[in-house]
Design an enzyme around this catalytic site. Structure first.
Site, PDB file in Angstrom:
ATOM      1  N   SER A 201      12.793  -3.766  -1.551  1.00 28.16           N
ATOM      2  CA  SER A 201      13.449  -3.687  -0.257  1.00 28.16           C
ATOM      3  C   SER A 201      14.825  -3.050  -0.398  1.00 28.16           C
ATOM      4  O   SER A 201      14.927  -1.914  -0.815  1.00 28.16           O
ATOM      5  CB  SER A 201      13.484  -5.072   0.385  1.00 28.16           C
ATOM      6  OG  SER A 201      13.534  -4.955   1.781  1.00 28.16           O
ATOM      7  N   ASP A 307       3.277  -3.525   5.993  1.00 26.78           N
ATOM      8  CA  ASP A 307       4.678  -3.940   5.973  1.00 26.78           C
ATOM      9  C   ASP A 307       5.303  -3.635   7.335  1.00 26.78           C
ATOM     10  O   ASP A 307       5.482  -2.474   7.704  1.00 26.78           O
ATOM     11  CB  ASP A 307       5.423  -3.201   4.870  1.00 26.78           C
ATOM     12  CG  ASP A 307       6.807  -3.771   4.592  1.00 26.78           C
ATOM     13  OD1 ASP A 307       7.356  -4.456   5.472  1.00 26.78           O
ATOM     14  OD2 ASP A 307       7.337  -3.520   3.486  1.00 26.78           O
ATOM     15  N   HIS A 338       5.329  -7.293   3.504  1.00 28.80           N
ATOM     16  CA  HIS A 338       6.532  -7.055   2.696  1.00 28.80           C
ATOM     17  C   HIS A 338       6.494  -7.967   1.467  1.00 28.80           C
ATOM     18  O   HIS A 338       7.196  -8.974   1.394  1.00 28.80           O
ATOM     19  CB  HIS A 338       7.748  -7.351   3.579  1.00 28.80           C
ATOM     20  CG  HIS A 338       9.029  -6.752   3.101  1.00 28.80           C
ATOM     21  ND1 HIS A 338       9.231  -5.391   3.024  1.00 28.80           N
ATOM     22  CD2 HIS A 338      10.185  -7.327   2.677  1.00 28.80           C
ATOM     23  CE1 HIS A 338      10.459  -5.156   2.603  1.00 28.80           C
ATOM     24  NE2 HIS A 338      11.049  -6.315   2.375  1.00 28.80           N
TER      25      HIS A 338
END
Length: 652
Positions: A201, A307, A338
């Site tokens: 991320s 995601d 995610h």
């Protein structure tokens, strides 16, 4: 169009350089008893006795405007034995804003320190696993977070330079100090400067950004669920994906010191990211895709195809730009949301990452360069490979909607359609509502389907949907969704674990100490049975039809706009149908416009460009001899999307 591939394998490797490095590293890192060139690093060094130290690196910036250069905190774990022998080693690095505020990984681990300020627990397994194998691990606190000076600017110059400065220091080009404010220099004479960045991320986003500077010494990056352009984290062609901007995110991770000093930076984030969704210079600075030509590091990219936090347009456009510029690369695509690969394919991930770093940082000839470029999850825990990605036979195919026998329930094929369809934006409805009612007339969407396929049809890459629509109001948002209509068992990406369930047992990956365990909770696939699967999505503000700055619409006037749909790799099986849905607000995935627009689609000027393996010929073969579509019924799928997350990395 398919990505041009000029190589017979998925990467071009610098054979002579690799061989030379392999010979050198064999001499430096392999125990004296070993013979021949190594193919894999082994855990022969003590993790418990590893050197643990902290260095503060000068970034050359003064983001907090206190009259001195900002220094970022760098926590290091490295093998003591190699230091005693004077051997120089490569570095694995994770630069993150989350080490103190929020934690990393499925168990939200944070850094912990001893009385001397040396790191005791380094989050995640990287140090436990790789330090005994002859690597150093470096955890960097981005500027404005934890023990670093400066301000968080959410993917901008300060964020990226925080990490780049550390690579410069590792290569002797920047200054480091033994304390945050002292004058005693710290030098990195223990490393050969070869660095690999990794992270999920925001962390992986920084790896993308640093690679886009072309910094020397960065040999590879492993971005997991990472952003490639921050505009595309917050907006989709003017349509807001979140109810806040980067200023909120900066405040979320700021250290107490940064909160007291960084009001001016916060104001720039507010002013530079207007909620209109207009492109500004702030977004240009945070667009790494435009600088893909500078990338010299290889890239091992990982992303969940479902995601809905860092949406998959980010990996698709980054991958395409890297391919265009000849960057060595590899990709894993999962059915999860995610989620880190450590939590959806743990054993294979650790093994593959190990071999990747051995090849890229130690120069070992272990064969990973001759393996398929792509691993794609087709069903929970069932993976396939592709020699290149997208496959060479992939061709962008134009599919066109047509009217059916009932309003809003149309056809999808190769022939140009005619007529119109009308829908009214209903912000209470989401893609799951539209797909569930694909065969039923509803006022909130227009749906178009193929007949049941007579053979499998594979989509691989990024799609685009061009819509010509006439609104009744001065503002309107659009959504376009591709759906696989048919029964399947998939990962429950809409559940709390986004496709995984965390259990209580643990498995261990590397060495442990009393303060830093290498043992993590086991996970398993969270499965659900569905009647349809959303394959890809895209959104836009119709006011952005002509440029990246939105304008008010004239009711009754037709506008044409192209929506960028998320990259994916999905097989629509024989007997299923492929659907295109065009609608307004996608509840909890974009924010609604002002008012309640009704939009009329001109079907003759509406189409989808879909990357099909085999192109239009494959589509024609798959739809030839199709039987009639099933009668109307309500289909079951995953639960509706949850309210969109505003923090990349929170759903670990």
């Amino acid at each position: 169009m398919p990505i041009p591939v000029s190589r017979t394998r998925f990467m071009t490797w610098r054979s002579l350089a690799t061989a030379a490095v392999a010979a050198l590293m064999a001499a430096l890192l392999v125990p004296a008893a070993a013979h021949g060139a190594p193919r894999q690093s082994t855990p022969v060094y003590s993790y418990e006795n590893a050197i643990r130290e902290s260095v503060w690196v000068d970034t050359g910036l003064d983001g907090d405007n206190d009259g001195r250069h900002d220094r970022v905190a760098v926590d290091i774990v490295r093998p003591r034995e190699l230091a005693r022998q004077g051997r120089r080693i490569p570095v694995i690095m994770d630069a993150s804003p989350y080490y103190s505020c929020c934690g990393r990984g499925n168990e939200s681990q944070k850094k912990t320190y001893d009385a001397n300020g040396h790191v005791v627990q380094m989050p995640l397994f990287y140090d436990n696993y790789f330090v005994p194998r002859g690597y150093a691990f470096v955890g960097v606190d981005l500027a404005g977070t934890d023990r670093s000076d400066g301000c968080v600017d959410v993917g901008g110059r300060s964020d990226v330079r925080s990490a780049k400065a550390v690579i410069d220091w590792l290569n002797g080009r920047a200054r480091g100090y033994t304390t945050r404010a002292g004058t005693t220099r710290a030098r990195a004479g223990w490393t050969n400067g070869r660095t690999g960045m990794i992270g999920k991320s925001w962390d992986g986003t920084i790896a993308n950004g640093v690679a886009a500077t072309g910094v020397k010494g960065l040999k590879t990056i492993v971005p997991i669920s990472a952003i490639s352009s921050w505009y595309d984290y917050y907006f989709a062609k003017g349509a807001p994906l979140y109810d806040s901007g980067p200023d909120w995110l900066s405040g979320y991770v700021d250290s107490p010191d940064a909160r007291a000093k960084c009001a001016a930076v916060q104001r720039k984030l507010v002013d530079g990211a207007p909620r209109t969704g207009d492109w500004t210079s702030l977004w240009t600075e945070r667009d790494y895709v435009k600088d893909a030509s500078k990338v010299k590091a290889s890239v091992f990219l990982v992303h969940g195809m479902q995601d809905l936090n860092v949406r998959t347009k980010n990996f698709g456009q980054w991958w395409d730009a890297l391919a265009k510029n000849g960057v060595d690369r590899k990709i894993w695509l999962s059915q999860t949301g995610h989620v880190d690969p450590f939590d959806f394919r743990r054993g294979a991930w650790v093994d593959t990452l190990h071999r990747w770093f051995d090849h890229e940082l130690l120069g070992y000839d272990n064969g990973i360069d001759h393996e398929p470029m792509a691993d794609v999850e087709r069903h929970p825990d069932q993976w396939t490979t592709s020699a290149v990605w997208p496959p060479r036979a992939t061709g962008a195919t134009t599919l066109r909607p047509g009217t059916g026998t009932r309003p809003g329930v149309g056809t999808l094929g190769l022939g140009r359609g005619s007529g119109t369809e009308t829908f009214t934006d209903d912000p209470r409805q989401s893609e799951t509502d539209w797909a569930a009612n694909i065969d039923r007339p509803t006022a909130d969407k227009a749906g178009f389907t193929t007949r049941p396929l007579t053979r499998d049809l594979r989509l691989s890459g990024s799609s685009k949907v061009t819509v010509t629509a006439t609104p009744t109001t001065s503002a309107a948002h659009l959504s376009a969704v591709l759906v696989d209509l048919g029964p399947d068992t998939i990962r429950d990406y809409a559940g709390s674990g986004e496709g995984v369930t965390t259990l209580t047992d643990r498995t261990c990956w590397g060495a442990s100490t009393a303060g830093d365990s290498s043992c993590y909770k086991v996970t398993e696939a969270a499965r659900t049975d569905v009647d349809y699967t959303v394959v890809s999505r895209g959104w836009a503000d119709l006011g952005n039809y002509a440029s990246d700055r939105g304008v008010a619409l004239t009711p009754g006037t037709a506008y044409t706009i192209t929506l960028d749909l998320a990259a994916t790799d999905h097989v629509v099986p024989k007997g299923h149908r492929l659907a295109l849905i065009v609608a307004g607000t996608d509840k909890d995935l974009i924010d609604p416009p002002a008012g309640t627009p009704t939009l009329t689609l001109d079907l003759s000027r509406t189409s989808a460009r879909v990357p099909l393996v085999g192109g239009a010929d494959a589509f024609e073969r798959a739809t030839t001899g199709s039987t009639a579509a099933p009668s109307a019924s309500v289909l079951g799928g995953v639960r509706a999307p949850r309210p969109a997350l505003r923090v990349p990395g929170e759903a670990d």
